[in-house]
Design a protein around this motif. Structure first.
Motif: not given
Length: 815
Positions: A89-91, A149-152, A247-248
């Protein structure tokens, strides 16, 4: 050699993130004999090269619900399966470069709060504080969503596949589906062939098309229409940048760009305005983890703007220039659900480059739909039945897809019309309307007059979140319909004939109204599901002892016809789409009767043709059928005329109207008038999850007749009481504009959002409809509260009513 069973409850075709999600969720519901077949290797189509951005906020409440579910699922998958999903959860930050974009973002922020998504409006300086590398010289502001967020992507899919296997599913790679066997409207089995040359057949109860960019081809194999087209999708990844930390996710939609920090490198992706369709004539059969040829000239304008926006990119080397295919649909919404052409073929594909953030929720929703036999909640935005048969045309898809990719990051202005693949479906009045200044919009392929330009005014759109160019034109049309007479084209509305010995009995089973009425009687009604939710909102005219005409919204004709077809059972009826056979002109306003009497010898009085009845008439030198109904809340008739006589009838009406100051009108006027009258808009105000009583439509349901779909749910709700009420709102300030999804604030607390909005030109302010929770409350409790509507962050006081604010007793309609 593949070790596959001879029978399965379901065969899922395609091993990308979507197919893996559907398999995972079906096993969670206890399904056994789940088989997933992947032609090459899991994730080898488009999943493996996805950017992995996982946002929560979507355009509607239920799409947001599904995106939020995806996030929660991915956060827990690693603990369940042992496969790292890389979810963080990077925003996310979205930065605006114009005032128009900033208003869009502020309206989205209000919508996010109404949907329960955490969001913060941010100034340019506040964005800079969170993203120091950004050049904010011309940034007007933006929004920050801390829980995005981001993911693989590949590992998310592999985790879902492992979870499915743990639940008993068979996931078989390097096994292509070569054919499907059919029996009527059902697939009975799947033919497969392994890469080692072995082959076989799996008899099955269900098939799910999760084939991604092959979805169109697999759909054809199954006899269903899945309109999507692969397009080239570009991004670059830099070399490692010294000192770059987490970073977001950053989006700068005005420059068609998004940025993602990953392992000390920067990924820059693009949604360029003019996309490049790929493999229009078919995808190479050996495609697996493939890249497409570089096209730096195509990407260069995006990169040039990005270097200015993020100066550190000028010093960073490019590690990877990537071009890979993604599939896009004609309207930028994915395809989900039971295909209308078959009774056991399901679809989940066409994810428009948001497959990772959508996969968890889409898989959950489809699995629940398959389990229950009905949608778990409203999925109208993505339901495959919204697609028209012609939209599977390859030429159409290639042209439309050049635009849809870029529309993801374009300004989402209200009333924005697609610019490509236009003119496919034209009503019999098309050229008559164009000659008189019609500005056309498009819905389900139909060209429709949305408004009429005045002499000397350019007949086109100039988009804005403020009052658009047509605001005064629509006010003029609105005034004509309220005070004199207007004519508009309703030919695009769906027309479905139901006929046969059991037509009356069938209609009384499938619909909530009473259809045992004389020929010529019109019944406004809903088709309900067994929860009392509204599956269709239609008018039904009894044409003869054995024939009815069901009139539906243009966008839902196929869905409504499919709903009826699936409930035919043993009823002896035939259901036929006759939409294109008749043109329809609506003649509306206090002088509508006078205009019709000028062109017809027939009697249009209340004695002969009262509200809610139809009659055959002579008109000009031709024949027509007139239905005395209205969606604008005025005295009026819909004139149904066969396509061969439509031009003549238009000319007769138009010529007779010249002495009466007749006004040509469009769809925008129809919407502004209907919202003053509080008429519901299907897909916005009423959906399959909105109970017919809570929608205020109990008058249209006749519970004194036995055995119709939804009857028990209506009776239960009468006993239990309402949990929500659909309320009409009017702003006390005449300046702000409403569209839909603006938060409803009751006694200083957000309690919901507007399901639809528009401007009430006669009543003098923006208006909306929206559901207000009311469990255990009286009508006076609901109406006695203080209400405000949040318009782009500013709360505006609103008047409320449960009765139509315009002509509450419908005296004008029945004049």
């Amino acid at each position: 050699m593949p070790d596959l069973p001879s029978h399965a409850r379901v065969v899922i075709i395609g091993g990308g993130v979507i197919g893996c999600s559907v398999a995972y969720h079906l096993t969670k519901l206890g399904w056994k004999d789940v088989v997933l077949l992947e032609r090459k290797q899991l994730t080898s189509g488009t999943t493996w090269h996805a950017a992995g951005l996982i946002a929560q906020l979507r355009a509607t409440a239920n799409m947001t619900k599904l995106a939020k579910y995806s996030q929660e699922l991915y956060g827990n998958l690693e603990a369940e399966t042992g496969v790292a999903t890389g979810f963080k959860r990077v925003g996310s930050i979205t930065a605006a470069l114009t005032e128009e974009r900033l208003e869009e973002l502020h309206r989205q922020a209000g919508m996010a709060r109404a949907f329960g998504v955490e969001v913060e409006e941010a100034s340019a300086a506040e964005i800079k504080a969170r993203y120091e590398h950004l050049n904010i010289e011309d940034v007007t502001g933006g929004v920050y969503l801390p829980l995005d967020g981001q993911g693989d992507p590949a590992n998310i899919a592999l985790a879902l596949a492992k979870g499915a296997r743990q639940g008993g599913a068979r996931v078989q790679e390097r096994t292509a589906v070569t054919g499907l066997t059919k029996d009527g409207r059902r697939i009975t089995g799947v033919d497969w062939q392994g890469e080692d040359g072995t082959s076989g057949h799996i008899a099955c109860d269900h098939v799910v098309n999760c084939a991604g960019m092959w979805g169109h081809e697999v759909g054809r194999m199954a006899g269903v229409n899945v309109p999507l087209q692969a397009c080239e999708h570009f991004y670059i990844v830099t070399e490692a940048i010294s000192g770059l930390t987490q970073l977001p996710v950053l989006r700068v939609p005005d420059e068609c760009a998004y940025y993602k920090e990953d392992a000390g490198k920067m990924l820059l992706g693009a949604f360029e305005p003019n996309a490049k369709p790929w493999a229009v004539d078919g995808i190479p059969c050996d495609f697996e983890f493939d890249q497409l040829p570089e096209d730096f000239d195509h990407f260069e304008p995006i990169l040039e703007a990005a270097v200015n926006r993020m100066p550190m990119l000028a010093e960073a080397g490019i590690h990877t220039f990537f071009n890979g295919p993604e599939s896009f649909t004609p309207d930028d919404a994915y395809h989900l659900g039971l295909a209308p052409e078959m009774d056991n073929v399901w679809v989940a594909c066409g994810f428009n480059s948001i497959g990772i953030q959508s996969a968890g929720g889409a898989g959950m929703a489809l699995a629940q739909w398959m389990e229950d036999g009905q949608k778990p909640f409203d999925l109208g935005d993505v339901d495959i039945t919204r697609m028209q048969p012609f939209q599977g045309n390859k030429t159409y898809l290639a042209e439309r897809s050049t635009e849809t990719l870029g529309l993801l990051y374009a300004d989402h202005f209200p009333y924005r019309q697609k610019a490509t693949a236009r003119g496919v479906r034209r009503t019999p009045f098309h050229h008559h309307l164009i000659e008189r200044g019609a500005v056309m919009g498009e819905l389900s392929g139909w060209e429709r007059a949305n408004w009429f330009a005045n002499p000397g005014q350019n007949a086109d759109y100039e988009y804005s979140w403020k009052r658009q160019k047509f605001f005064g034109n629509v006010a003029q049309e609105h005034k004509a319909v309220r005070e004199n007479v207007g004519v508009y084209d309703m030919s695009s509305f769906g027309k479905i004939r139901v006929e046969g010995p059991d037509a009356m009995a069938f209609m009384n089973y499938v619909g909530g109204g009473q259809y045992d009425v004389p020929a010529g009687k019109i019944v406004y009604t809903q088709f309900l599901n067994d929860r009392g939710g509204i599956e269709a909102d239609v008018t039904v005219t009894r044409l003869s002892e054995f024939a009815y005409l069901v009139v539906t919204p243009a966008a839902t004709r196929l869905a409504d016809q499919t709903w009826m077809q699936r409930h035919v059972g043993d009823f002896n009826v035939v259901i036929t789409d006759v939409t294109a056979g008749e043109g329809v002109l609506a003649v509306m306003g206090p002088n509508a009767r006078k205009l019709l009497q000028a062109v017809s010898p027939n009697d249009f009085s209340n004695d002969t043709n009262p509200f809610g009845t139809a009659q055959d008439i002579e008109i000009g030198m031709g024949h027509a059928r007139v239905h005395r109904v209205t969606y604008v809340g005025e005295l009026g008739w819909e004139v149904y005329v066969s396509a061969d006589m439509a031009g003549h009838v238009f000319e007769a009406l138009y010529e007779a109207g010249q002495d009466m100051d007749l006004q040509m009108c469009g769809m925008h006027m129809m919407d502004t008038c209907r919202i003053e009258k509080g008429f519901r808009h299907f897909g916005h105000d009423i959906t399959c999850e909105d109970h017919v009583l809570e929608a205020g439509l109990g008058f249209a349901v006749k519970t004194d007749k036995p055995d119709f779909i939804g009857r028990d749910a209506v009776l239960r709700k009468k006993d239990e009481g309402l949990n929500n009420r659909l309320v009409q709102f009017k702003l006390t300030d005449p300046e702000p504009l409403l569209y839909h999804n603006e938060p409803i604030v009751r006694d200083n607390e957000i309690v919901g959002y507007l399901s639809s909005g528009g401007y009430g030109h006669h009543l003098g302010a923006a208006m909306g409809l929206g559901y207000v929770p009311c469990t255990g409350q009286s009508v006076s409790d609901v109406l006695g509260s203080d209400y405000e509507i949040d318009v782009a962050g500013t709360r505006v006081k609103a008047e409320v009513s449960l009765k139509p604010m315009y002509d509450p007793k419908s005296e004008r309609v029945k004049a």
